[in-house]
Design an enzyme around this catalytic site. Structure first.
Site, PDB file in Angstrom:
ATOM      1  N   ASP A  12     -33.782  42.925 -69.501  1.00  0.00           N
ATOM      2  CA  ASP A  12     -32.512  42.764 -70.214  1.00  0.00           C
ATOM      3  C   ASP A  12     -32.511  43.724 -71.388  1.00  0.00           C
ATOM      4  O   ASP A  12     -33.183  43.506 -72.397  1.00  0.00           O
ATOM      5  CB  ASP A  12     -32.348  41.315 -70.681  1.00  0.00           C
ATOM      6  CG  ASP A  12     -30.978  41.068 -71.293  1.00  0.00           C
ATOM      7  OD1 ASP A  12     -30.152  42.007 -71.306  1.00  0.00           O
ATOM      8  OD2 ASP A  12     -30.723  39.941 -71.766  1.00  0.00           O
ATOM      9  N   ASP A  28       0.794  42.591 -38.649  1.00  0.00           N
ATOM     10  CA  ASP A  28       0.239  43.926 -38.435  1.00  0.00           C
ATOM     11  C   ASP A  28       0.407  44.414 -36.998  1.00  0.00           C
ATOM     12  O   ASP A  28      -0.198  45.424 -36.634  1.00  0.00           O
ATOM     13  CB  ASP A  28      -1.247  43.952 -38.813  1.00  0.00           C
ATOM     14  CG  ASP A  28      -2.044  42.882 -38.076  1.00  0.00           C
ATOM     15  OD1 ASP A  28      -1.417  42.039 -37.418  1.00  0.00           O
ATOM     16  OD2 ASP A  28      -3.278  42.900 -38.167  1.00  0.00           O
ATOM     17  N   ASP A  33      20.830 -17.608 -31.097  1.00  0.00           N
ATOM     18  CA  ASP A  33      20.690 -17.507 -32.543  1.00  0.00           C
ATOM     19  C   ASP A  33      19.213 -17.669 -32.859  1.00  0.00           C
ATOM     20  O   ASP A  33      18.421 -18.111 -32.011  1.00  0.00           O
ATOM     21  CB  ASP A  33      21.525 -18.570 -33.256  1.00  0.00           C
ATOM     22  CG  ASP A  33      21.782 -18.192 -34.724  1.00  0.00           C
ATOM     23  OD1 ASP A  33      21.267 -17.135 -35.141  1.00  0.00           O
ATOM     24  OD2 ASP A  33      22.460 -18.941 -35.423  1.00  0.00           O
ATOM     25  N   GLU A  70      15.888 -14.758 -32.782  1.00  0.00           N
ATOM     26  CA  GLU A  70      17.082 -14.640 -31.943  1.00  0.00           C
ATOM     27  C   GLU A  70      16.770 -13.886 -30.662  1.00  0.00           C
ATOM     28  O   GLU A  70      17.311 -14.198 -29.595  1.00  0.00           O
ATOM     29  CB  GLU A  70      18.193 -13.937 -32.720  1.00  0.00           C
ATOM     30  CG  GLU A  70      19.490 -13.852 -31.942  1.00  0.00           C
ATOM     31  CD  GLU A  70      20.686 -13.516 -32.810  1.00  0.00           C
ATOM     32  OE1 GLU A  70      21.797 -13.437 -32.279  1.00  0.00           O
ATOM     33  OE2 GLU A  70      20.499 -13.351 -34.030  1.00  0.00           O
ATOM     34  N   ASP A 115      25.101 -12.934 -32.890  1.00  0.00           N
ATOM     35  CA  ASP A 115      25.629 -12.710 -34.237  1.00  0.00           C
ATOM     36  C   ASP A 115      24.742 -11.768 -35.042  1.00  0.00           C
ATOM     37  O   ASP A 115      24.953 -11.583 -36.239  1.00  0.00           O
ATOM     38  CB  ASP A 115      25.807 -14.034 -34.980  1.00  0.00           C
ATOM     39  CG  ASP A 115      24.498 -14.800 -35.113  1.00  0.00           C
ATOM     40  OD1 ASP A 115      23.458 -14.272 -34.671  1.00  0.00           O
ATOM     41  OD2 ASP A 115      24.521 -15.936 -35.644  1.00  0.00           O
ATOM     42  N   ASP A 131      40.700  -6.557 -55.502  1.00  0.00           N
ATOM     43  CA  ASP A 131      40.038  -5.818 -56.576  1.00  0.00           C
ATOM     44  C   ASP A 131      38.836  -5.096 -55.974  1.00  0.00           C
ATOM     45  O   ASP A 131      38.351  -5.442 -54.887  1.00  0.00           O
ATOM     46  CB  ASP A 131      39.607  -6.759 -57.702  1.00  0.00           C
ATOM     47  CG  ASP A 131      39.190  -5.976 -58.958  1.00  0.00           C
ATOM     48  OD1 ASP A 131      39.565  -4.793 -59.044  1.00  0.00           O
ATOM     49  OD2 ASP A 131      38.502  -6.539 -59.822  1.00  0.00           O
ATOM     50  N   ASP A 158      45.436  -4.412 -58.996  1.00  0.00           N
ATOM     51  CA  ASP A 158      45.559  -3.703 -60.261  1.00  0.00           C
ATOM     52  C   ASP A 158      46.181  -2.337 -60.004  1.00  0.00           C
ATOM     53  O   ASP A 158      46.619  -2.034 -58.889  1.00  0.00           O
ATOM     54  CB  ASP A 158      44.204  -3.599 -60.959  1.00  0.00           C
ATOM     55  CG  ASP A 158      43.174  -2.886 -60.110  1.00  0.00           C
ATOM     56  OD1 ASP A 158      43.571  -2.203 -59.144  1.00  0.00           O
ATOM     57  OD2 ASP A 158      41.972  -3.013 -60.384  1.00  0.00           O
ATOM     58  N   ASP A 211      23.970 -22.757 -33.866  1.00  0.00           N
ATOM     59  CA  ASP A 211      23.444 -22.843 -35.229  1.00  0.00           C
ATOM     60  C   ASP A 211      22.914 -24.235 -35.526  1.00  0.00           C
ATOM     61  O   ASP A 211      21.925 -24.411 -36.247  1.00  0.00           O
ATOM     62  CB  ASP A 211      24.535 -22.475 -36.239  1.00  0.00           C
ATOM     63  CG  ASP A 211      24.893 -20.999 -36.162  1.00  0.00           C
ATOM     64  OD1 ASP A 211      24.088 -20.230 -35.601  1.00  0.00           O
ATOM     65  OD2 ASP A 211      25.980 -20.625 -36.642  1.00  0.00           O
TER      66      ASP A 211
END
Length: 1416
Positions: free
Chosen positions: A452, A727, A1005, A1036, A1057, A1190, A1247, A1118
């Site tokens: 060194d 290439d 159902d 179901e 349903d 609405d 509205d 049901d």
């Protein structure tokens, strides 16, 4: 730097006077603030502007500052006047620092007391940068340099460690060494003279004591000594070497030679010159060389800097070498090397023929003193005869840092020859040494030491010496700073030789490394041997074919910190292969040695032919890189090369990526480490100089570099077709002559740019041309290699994946269906370990045999521009096979294999549409031409049923292609016919769009854990509840399967349903393929549907109380799935306490405090704590008389839904629909859905929103006979009913989503409407749905008989009276939809809103407190 301003003086004052003012300002009490320094600068500007002259002490006394204008500036001037008066008067005028003698240096105010001490704080990086910036143009050790540091010390009160950090940051290594030596001597002298106040020798050194928090004045004394040591630094502005700078066209070799000559002539004896050269070779270099050296650092060895700048030097300059390569030994005495001629003109006289040190114009005056070598006063040091004789022996080798008596007089010529050169390999700078001495271990007489030249002394590890060797602690300055506890001085000489036979030399001082890490041969040994170090010159051939300009944008311009991924260990075989690959890249110039930061691991990979391939793992760098989009989407389809230009030639570029250079600022990210075998030697580091393979942006950068030359050549030969990918380049020309011209022009252009054309890979027609792994023939395109498919069972997962990859590559030319491929793909499922062994079924082995036979016909035709494009879509249970072909061609253009859709059922019509769209995309991208006709194997009846009955919105897209679609029956000529080796069976039950009269009806159902069904045909045939797993949807499905199994094989009307089950059933009955491995229940459902000759699928809204038979039977199913407890009922619906009062067993009172509605945690969290007053609004006198409408908003997950709410003002019955958009069309859709479920209203009150006032909505209401009116929004007397209904619905939705966060919005809204309309009870103990569908008011004539009363009792209020007290109870004579006829005298009709059921007097109380649920 705290409150201190910049030390650069403002206009109108010299630097020394400005520093005097700043130091005087530090004595202000309280301490100066930033405003004080601003006032001081403003005062200087004002003085210079008004007085028209610079400020000096004599002209700018305390009276020159106007009072009250510049703050505390008069106090600063008074302090300065007081100090200078005590010191003996004002200083003289300041002179610029850069002026040499005979001018006197500028006068600086002496160091004054700093007043109140600031609190200590560590240096911040910003402060160190500011200090270095202020003193970088000032000479180390000068008065201005010291004064600037003094002001910085006053601000931070640094400890000795802080001052050491400051010195390392602002000073060069040689200045640091000189400063440390001077400071150590000054501290020793002060401790010996006992002049330090407060110093106690028994408690430690001055450095240790001043580092304590309460050091006080002792730290100030250490700081003064530290500043005094700075005055003795070796470098001064007057030193000749400090003014030597590199010229703009001067090579680094000449610049370093000038530095060496100046140091040899002017540096005092004993001062090492290597650190000064290392520092000034960077600091005084020109800008271009400094940019090259940035990665190596300013304090790197000068040899490394010269190597880095060798390319920058002019071509006629020779690279600088501090060492020489020994030539062959010649007999006889050694002759000195011939004097090398100068490479250029002398920089003194600009004439050639002599060196600058021999220039006749150089001053040749008498020396100022005796020669430091021989003590002769008659000559300069450079002309010393002793030095010249020594240089003759060394001949350009390593210069010694100290004077050593020559030992060559006692040596023979043979011994001298052995000492003059120490040969070292560039990759392994180590040498064998032979040691002897009394302190060595017996086994350490021979060792390998690292040479060194940057180390001044030799270093030995401590384990080489005996345990009790004499030692003295040593402080060593190295690259990492000062080390005080790691090294010792060996107090005893050692004898050393480079050969066993000698000669031996004695080394008086040797460093010992206590950590046993280093064995270094420093500069002291070659100096005593008077030897040179010879290193073979590094062979760095130029990179063949590098583009002139590197790409400026590679995706790393943001310069992130480079990755530091450690290199993993390799075995000896791979390490040797890696070293060979790195050596080849180094010889080719693709890489170069690297000392900067950053690292990515490397390793070799063995190729199939036994050779090794270099792989650089750049994943860490790629993660930091911004990707650059590629210009080409992928490899081109070679069938798109038309048959018209018959003459084809292709060429390949050799090492194409390695022709693109990389800027030095990006090489941090492309570096790697080459490990040494066993770690016995230091590792070597390299970095790419060109684009490496593996970098994410290398393909895109290469395409951009090649784009322009290819475009130029293509423009010159417009009749030829150019095809390029990376290439590989192909040219198709109409004539052979034009092909030759095009090739020559392209090859010449590429060679001009530096690219190498691989002549051995260039091929042309009439023979097949290999290109991109395929062979281009005159009419067809084939693959260069085909998989053999020699597969037997069992097979490993890795081998099967490799086979499928090969099949995927050649699939576009293989005439087969999707079925055999799908069989192999299905065997990959549920396997994750690549070592897993897979057993193939006989069906899969049969599929492999089919693929092997299809591969024997693998070929594709080239595109014919004169013929249209045709397509064929072949649907199978495993997927679709798509064929693109032309009429009259021997083979198709391409085959494409596509899987089924991701859903459980893939409709045939949708698969046909997706196949046509995919083929159209491929045709436009590859041939830039649309498809004329589509053929398919789907039955016409199935396709018509799907188009007429499917609710899929993509039906419109298929209708747009309908004129181009033709069935298989036309039998057009084409190679796709080879696919029809086995006709696909399309089985589907007969679908009827309308209900079948007198047919069997099936209702199903489901609930969580169970399902139910019922069969009805004129009467109830069968009903049953069956167990089912998990969800209500699967329940179901289980009920539907049980019903289909119980039904006889006859036409059936199916009513469900569940929207999902309804969509699945319609998909199956309209024709669809299930997944290759379907869910067992879905496969059973498909088989069950095929048992019935005709099927109708209908959807009935869940929980509907309509009076028609379908709703009645659905409600019956049901009832087969009842909830067991009222707690479960309330958890599902969150109904109010009145609704729970209908529970049969146990009975729950509406006002029971233990009711589930009262104890529910969700209701307690979300229910409002109070209710608003009810207002009078315009109500209808019958159902569907007046509605209110609405639009409110509800946010669920990432979507905001618009709820279109419609309320009947008579009954309160409500309908709402959730829409994603808010348009007039969605409002009309919501109104239509409400009319379907509630009936058509006579009046609609809304509205004044834009959706309700639009012309489209008004016209729609007129067409339906609905009278439209508007009210003021958010007004409790006009819109109170719909606002309250909005709140109730959103409250229920919030409760459902709090209990079930992933409940779909449609199911939640359906449940909320069911609870609001059909479960929650009003105060009259009726639901809104019952009130909406109750019979109309009975007609009672005035003279008719009064009906008899019933058992029901009601409390009532009389309409139009202000008294709000409940009257009654009275029995109801008649109950109707509008109200009840009470038995008053005479009987009175009272509307339901003014009635309240009476049950028991003791229960009459404030019921509202007990009914706070979803319906207050």
């Amino acid at each position: 730097m705290g409150n201190s301003p910049s030390y650069n003086p403002p206009a109108g004052i010299s630097p020394s006077d400005w520093l005097n003012l700043l130091q005087s300002a530090q004595r202000l009490n309280p301490r100066p603030s930033p405003s004080d320094f601003t006032d001081l600068k403003n005062y200087i500007h004002w003085f210079h502007k008004t007085q028209k002259k610079p400020w000096t002490f004599t002209s700018g006394g305390p009276t020159s500052c106007p009072p009250g204008r510049f703050g505390r500036v008069p106090l600063v001037l008074a302090t300065l006047n007081e100090v200078l008066s005590n010191e003996g008067g004002a200083p003289g005028a300041s002179a610029p620092e850069e002026q040499p003698p005979p001018y006197d240096p500028p006068a600086i105010l002496p160091i004054i007391s700093e007043g109140n001490r600031n609190r200590h704080r560590a240096w911040a990086l910003r402060e160190l940068q500011d200090i270095k910036k202020e003193i970088e143009n000032k000479a180390p050790g000068s008065q201005v340099w010291i004064q600037t540091l003094r002001l910085a010390i006053l601000q931070a009160d640094p400890t000795p460690a802080d001052l050491e950090q400051l010195c390392q940051y602002i000073a060069s290594p040689v200045d640091q060494t000189a400063h440390m030596t001077s400071l150590t001597a000054a501290i020793a002298a002060a401790e010996a003279a006992n002049t330090l106040q407060g110093f106690n020798p028994k408690t430690g050194t001055l450095t240790q004591q001043s580092a304590q928090p309460n050091a006080g004045d002792l730290r100030s004394q250490y700081q003064n000594l530290w500043l005094q040591a700075g005055k003795n630094l070796p470098t001064r502005p007057s030193a000749p070497w400090s003014t030597i700078v590199q010229g703009p066209a001067e090579s680094s070799v000449e610049f370093v030679n000038r530095l060496q000559i100046s140091l040899a002539d002017n540096l005092p004896d004993g001062v090492p010159k290597e650190p000064i050269i290392d520092s000034l070779s960077y600091a005084n270099a020109n800008r271009e060389c400094q940019q090259i050296l940035q990665g190596r650092g300013p304090v790197a060895a000068v040899g490394q800097k010269l190597q880095a700048c060798a390319q920058w030097a002019p071509k006629n300059k020779q690279p600088a070498l501090l060492v020489h390569t020994p030539g062959p030994k010649m007999p006889g005495p050694r002759q000195p090397a011939p004097k090398r001629p100068p490479p250029g003109p002398c920089y003194r006289c600009l004439k050639e023929g002599h060196w600058a040190r021999d220039c006749p114009t150089k001053a040749t005056g008498p020396p100022p003193g005796p020669c430091p070598i021989c003590k002769d006063p008659s000559h300069w040091k450079r002309d010393c005869p002793t030095l010249k004789s020594k240089n003759k022996l060394i001949e350009g080798g390593l210069s010694a840092p100290q004077t050593i008596t020559p030992i060559t007089d006692s040596l023979s010529e043979a011994e001298l020859e052995c000492l003059l050169s120490i040969p070292l390999a560039r990759s392994r700078p180590s040498v064998a040494v032979y040691l002897s001495g009394p302190w060595l271990q017996p086994s350490q007489n021979q060792a390998l030491m690292l040479v060194d030249t940057g180390a001044e002394n030799t270093v030995l590890p401590q384990n080489w010496l005996v345990r009790d060797y004499p030692r003295i602690p040593a402080a060593v300055l190295g690259a990492g700073g000062v080390s005080r506890n790691r090294y010792n001085w060996l107090q005893g000489p050692l004898t050393l030789a480079l050969k066993p036979e000698g000669p031996f030399i004695t080394i008086p001082k040797i460093l010992v490394d206590t950590s046993d890490k280093w064995q270094i041969l420093g500069r002291d040994v070659p100096s005593r041997l008077q030897a040179s170090i010879s290193i073979p010159e590094e062979v760095r051939p130029p990179v063949v074919g590098v583009l002139d300009t590197p790409p400026s944008h590679i995706g790393l311009e943001h310069l992130p910190p480079p990755p530091e991924v450690p290199q993993f260990p390799l075995n000896l075989e791979r390490l040797q292969a890696l070293q060979d690959l790195v050596h080849r890249s180094l010889e080719a110039g693709y890489i170069s040695p690297w000392d900067g930061p950053g690292n990515n691991p490397v390793f070799p990979v063995r190729k199939p032919n036994g050779a090794w391939r270099f792989v650089h793992d750049l994943r860490a760098t790629n993660a930091l890189t911004k990707p650059i989009p590629a210009l080409s989407p992928g490899p081109p389809d070679l069938t798109a090369i038309p048959t018209h230009p018959p003459h084809i030639i292709c060429l390949d570029l050799k090492d194409a990526f390695f022709q693109i250079p990389v800027e030095d600022r990006f090489r941090f990210y492309l570096s790697f480490t080459l490990p040494s075998p066993g770690g016995l030697q230091p590792h070597r580091r390299f970095a790419w100089r060109v684009l490496p393979q593996g970098f994410i942006n290398s393909p895109a950068l290469f395409e951009r570099a090649l784009q322009e030359p290819l475009r130029q050549v293509s423009a010159a030969f417009s009749q030829s077709l150019l095809v390029s990918y990376m290439d590989d380049i192909l040219y198709a020309s109409p004539t052979e002559e034009q092909r030759s011209q095009c090739y020559q022009a392209l090859a010449a252009r590429l060679r001009d740019l530096g690219f190498q054309v691989a002549s051995e890979k260039t091929s042309q027609t009439p023979s097949p041309v290999p290109f991109l792994g395929q062979m281009v023939h005159e009419q067809i395109v084939t693959y260069q290699s085909l998989p053999t498919l020699q597969i037997s069972s069992p097979i490993s997962l890795h081998q099967l994946q490799a086979v499928l990859g090969d099949l995927q590559w050649v699939s576009r030319g293989t005439p087969t269906t999707r079925r055999p491929l799908q069989l192999l793909y299905s065997s990959l499922k549920r396997h994750h370990d690549p070592r897993a062994i897979i057993q193939l079924s006989p069906e899969q082995l049969q599929g492999i045999a089919e693929l092997r036979q299809a591969l024997s016909h693998n070929a594709r035709s080239r595109y014919n521009e004169q013929e249209p494009l045709l397509a064929y879509v072949h649907l199978t249970r495993a997927g679709s096979t798509l064929v693109l072909f032309q009429k009259g061609a021997q083979f198709p253009l391409a085959y494409f294999q596509t899987p089924l859709t991701d859903n459980q059922a893939s409709p045939w019509g949708l698969l046909l549409l997706l196949g046509c769209q995919y083929l159209q995309t491929q045709a436009l991208s590859s041939y830039a031409k649309p498809i004329l006709k589509y053929y398919h194997n789907l039955p016409k009846t199935s396709l018509d049923n799907w188009i007429q009955s499917s609710e899929d919105p993509r039906v419109q897209e298929l209708l747009q292609l309908w004129p181009q679609i033709s069935s298989q029956g036309i039998q057009p000529p084409g190679p796709w016919k080879t696919l029809i080796t086995r006709a696909e069976v399309f089985l589907t039950p007969q679908f009827s769009p309308d209900p079948i009269p007198a047919a069997l009806c099936l209702f199903s159902d489901g609930a969580t854990g169970r399902g139910a069904y019922c069969l009805w045909k004129d009467h109830l045939l069968d009903f049953q509840a069956v167990p089912a797993p998990e969800s209500a949807q699967k329940g179901e499905l289980a009920g539907l399967l049980a019903g289909l199994a119980a039904a006889p094989p006859e036409p059936v009307n199916i009513w469900v349903d569940s929207k999902y089950l309804y969509s699945l059933l319609r998909t199956l009955v309209l024709g669809a393929w299930l997944q290759p491995d379907p869910v067992p229940s879905y496969a059973l459902l498909y088989k069950s549907l095929l048992r019935h000759p005709a099927i109708v699928v209908g959807h009935v809204r869940s929980h509907s109380s309509a009076s028609h038979p379908i709703a009645s039977l659905n409600n019956y199913v049901d009832q087969l799935l009842p909830l067991e407890t009222p707690e479960q009922w309330h958890k599902l619906t969150h109904c109010n306490s009145r609704a729970l009062s209908r529970w049969p067993n146990p009975r729950i009172s509406a006002w029971d405090p233990r009711s589930p509605a009262t104890l529910c945690e969700t209701c307690q969290k979300l229910n409002p704590t109070g209710g608003g007053k009810m207002r009078t609004i315009q109500r209808g006198w019958a159902p569907n008389h007046i509605w209110q409408a609405d639009i409110t908003h509800y946010k669920y997950k990432q979507f905001t839904y618009a709820l279109h709410v419609f309320v009947d003002t008579y009954s309160g019955a409500t309908h709402a629909s959730a829409k994603r958009g808010l348009t007039t069309q969605t409002t009309i859709e919501g109104l239509l859905e409400a009319i379907v479920h509630l009936g058509r209203p006579k009046k609609l009150n809304t509205d004044q929103g834009a959706n309700y006032t639009s012309k489209t909505f008004v016209r729609f209401c007129q067409q339906f006979g609905v009278s439209l009116s508007h009210h003021v929004p958010y007004n409790p007397t006009s819109s109170g009913l719909d606002e309250r209904t909005n709140g109730l619905l959103k409250l229920l939705l919030s409760k459902y989503h709090l209990d079930e966060p992933h409940l779909p919005m449609t199911q939640a809204l359906s449940r909320a409407l069911w609870t609001h309309n059909q479960i929650n009870l009003l105060p009259i103990l009726k639901t809104r749905w019952e009130l909406h569908h109750s019979p109309p008011l009975a007609v009672i004539s005035e003279g008719g008989e009064t009906p008899k009363g019933s058992d029901k009792l009601f409390l009532y209020l009389l309409p139009g009276q202000n008294n709000r007290r409940w009257l009654g109870p009275l029995p109801a004579l008649v109950e109707a939809s509008g109200g009840a006829l009470l038995a008053t005298d005479p009987p009175v009709w009272v509307p339901w809103r003014l009635l309240k059921a009476f049950k028991c007097l003791k229960n009459d109380g404030p019921e509202d407190a007990h009914n706070r649920s979803s319906d207050g």
